[in-house]
Design a protein around this motif. Structure first.
Motif, PDB file in Angstrom:
ATOM      1  N   THR A   1     -17.145 -25.501   4.402  1.00 54.36           N
ATOM      2  CA  THR A   1     -17.846 -24.219   4.382  1.00 54.36           C
ATOM      3  C   THR A   1     -19.136 -24.359   3.591  1.00 54.36           C
ATOM      4  N   THR A   2     -20.236 -23.894   4.172  1.00 56.37           N
ATOM      5  CA  THR A   2     -21.542 -23.944   3.524  1.00 56.37           C
ATOM      6  C   THR A   2     -22.074 -22.529   3.356  1.00 56.37           C
ATOM      7  N   THR A   3     -22.534 -22.203   2.151  1.00 57.79           N
ATOM      8  CA  THR A   3     -23.140 -20.908   1.889  1.00 57.79           C
ATOM      9  C   THR A   3     -24.546 -21.103   1.331  1.00 57.79           C
ATOM     10  N   PHE A   4     -25.324 -20.025   1.326  1.00 56.73           N
ATOM     11  CA  PHE A   4     -26.682 -20.088   0.797  1.00 56.73           C
ATOM     12  C   PHE A   4     -26.658 -20.018  -0.726  1.00 56.73           C
ATOM     13  N   GLY A   5     -27.484 -20.839  -1.372  1.00 55.11           N
ATOM     14  CA  GLY A   5     -27.597 -20.788  -2.813  1.00 55.11           C
ATOM     15  C   GLY A   5     -28.559 -19.696  -3.250  1.00 55.11           C
ATOM     16  N   THR A   6     -28.153 -18.925  -4.265  1.00 48.52           N
ATOM     17  CA  THR A   6     -28.956 -17.850  -4.857  1.00 48.52           C
ATOM     18  C   THR A   6     -29.672 -16.977  -3.825  1.00 48.52           C
ATOM     19  N   PRO A   7     -28.950 -16.399  -2.879  1.00 50.68           N
ATOM     20  CA  PRO A   7     -29.601 -15.532  -1.886  1.00 50.68           C
ATOM     21  C   PRO A   7     -30.072 -14.232  -2.530  1.00 50.68           C
ATOM     22  N   MET A   8     -31.145 -13.673  -1.981  1.00 50.58           N
ATOM     23  CA  MET A   8     -31.659 -12.385  -2.434  1.00 50.58           C
ATOM     24  C   MET A   8     -31.565 -11.340  -1.325  1.00 50.58           C
TER      25      MET A   8
END
Length: 261
Positions: free
Chosen positions: A220-227
């Motif tokens: 699983t891959t997620t976005f780092g520090t999303p705004m």
């Protein structure tokens, strides 16, 4: 409508932190945390976000905190297929294409499939049409008897893994619609017996199509520090073959054979 203090106390309790724990983490006094929670002090927007950051509050709920205190929302929510996120959408599409011939897809916070690569299509052959109407829910697709469930050799283990993942997600997000999905499809059955595969480094999903077994594990891959709320709530699920035979399925004519099964 709950006050900002009540909402912060709710999240602090969910994280099982004392007021002192939160105060130390946020570098404020425990008295100030108490005053905010009881409504005797009106926190600034920056203070709300500082406390929310230490409580790992999702961006959607941080907006709710700000609104409860009379501030404007800080985080936008733009659709992934809209005009505001073309660079992100193109980047995700490249990741999905680069993962071929293996399956990969993007899910939102409720496990609805938002994007996928072509390798997913072969797995949808024979699935009941109503399960494929958007939004396609990955949990329902996998566990419904009219979906992929009849092809999952280790259905009990897969259900247990999904139960663990979604329960962990609910502990973080408290999303009511995801809670409904959990209660509908994953709530433990008193008679259900789980036999974990303790010898495996990871527990694969084992499919059987036309007498042939296909073993896959996922990352699983997620976005780092999303705004952006949308980016905060999506994840890329990438599937890999767990053995040489499964790898050959994708790199030779196996996918075609699956489509004909």
């Amino acid at each position: 409508m709950d006050s900002v203090g009540q909402l912060l106390r709710h999240w602090r309790h969910r994280r099982r932190l004392s007021q002192l724990d939160l105060a130390i983490a946020a570098d404020v006094s425990a008295r100030h945390v108490s005053l905010v929670e009881t409504g005797k002090s009106n926190p600034s927007a920056d203070m709300i976000l500082r406390l929310a950051d230490q409580l790992d509050v999702p961006l959607r709920e941080r907006n709710r905190l700000l609104l409860a205190a009379g501030f404007a929302p800080r985080y936008a929510e733009r659709p992934l297929d809209g005009e505001a996120l073309p660079a992100v959408r193109d980047a995700i599409a490249r990741v999905l294409r680069a993962h071929e011939p293996y399956p990969a897809l993007v899910i939102d916070r409720r496990w609805n499939i938002v994007m996928s690569n072509r390798a997913i299509d072969a797995f949808l052959t024979g699935v009941a049409p109503d399960l494929l109407r958007p939004p396609i829910n990955m949990v329902r697709l996998g566990l419904d008897p009219r979906g992929l469930a009849p092809h999952l050799v280790n259905l009990a283990e897969v259900r247990s893994l999904l139960r663990t993942r979604i329960a962990r997600q609910l502990a973080t997000t408290a999303d009511p619609e995801l809670t409904a999905i959990y209660e509908e499809l994953l709530a433990p059955d008193a008679e259900e017996v789980i036999h974990p595969i303790e010898s495996e480094v990871v527990i694969p999903m084992i499919f059987r199509f036309g007498g042939r077994e296909l073993r896959l594990f996922s990352t699983t891959t997620t976005f780092g520090t999303p705004m952006d709320i949308t980016l905060d709530e999506v994840a890329i699920e990438s599937y890999y073959p767990a053995d040489a035979e499964s790898a050959a399925y994708f790199t030779t004519s196996g996918a075609d054979a699956r489509a004909d099964a």
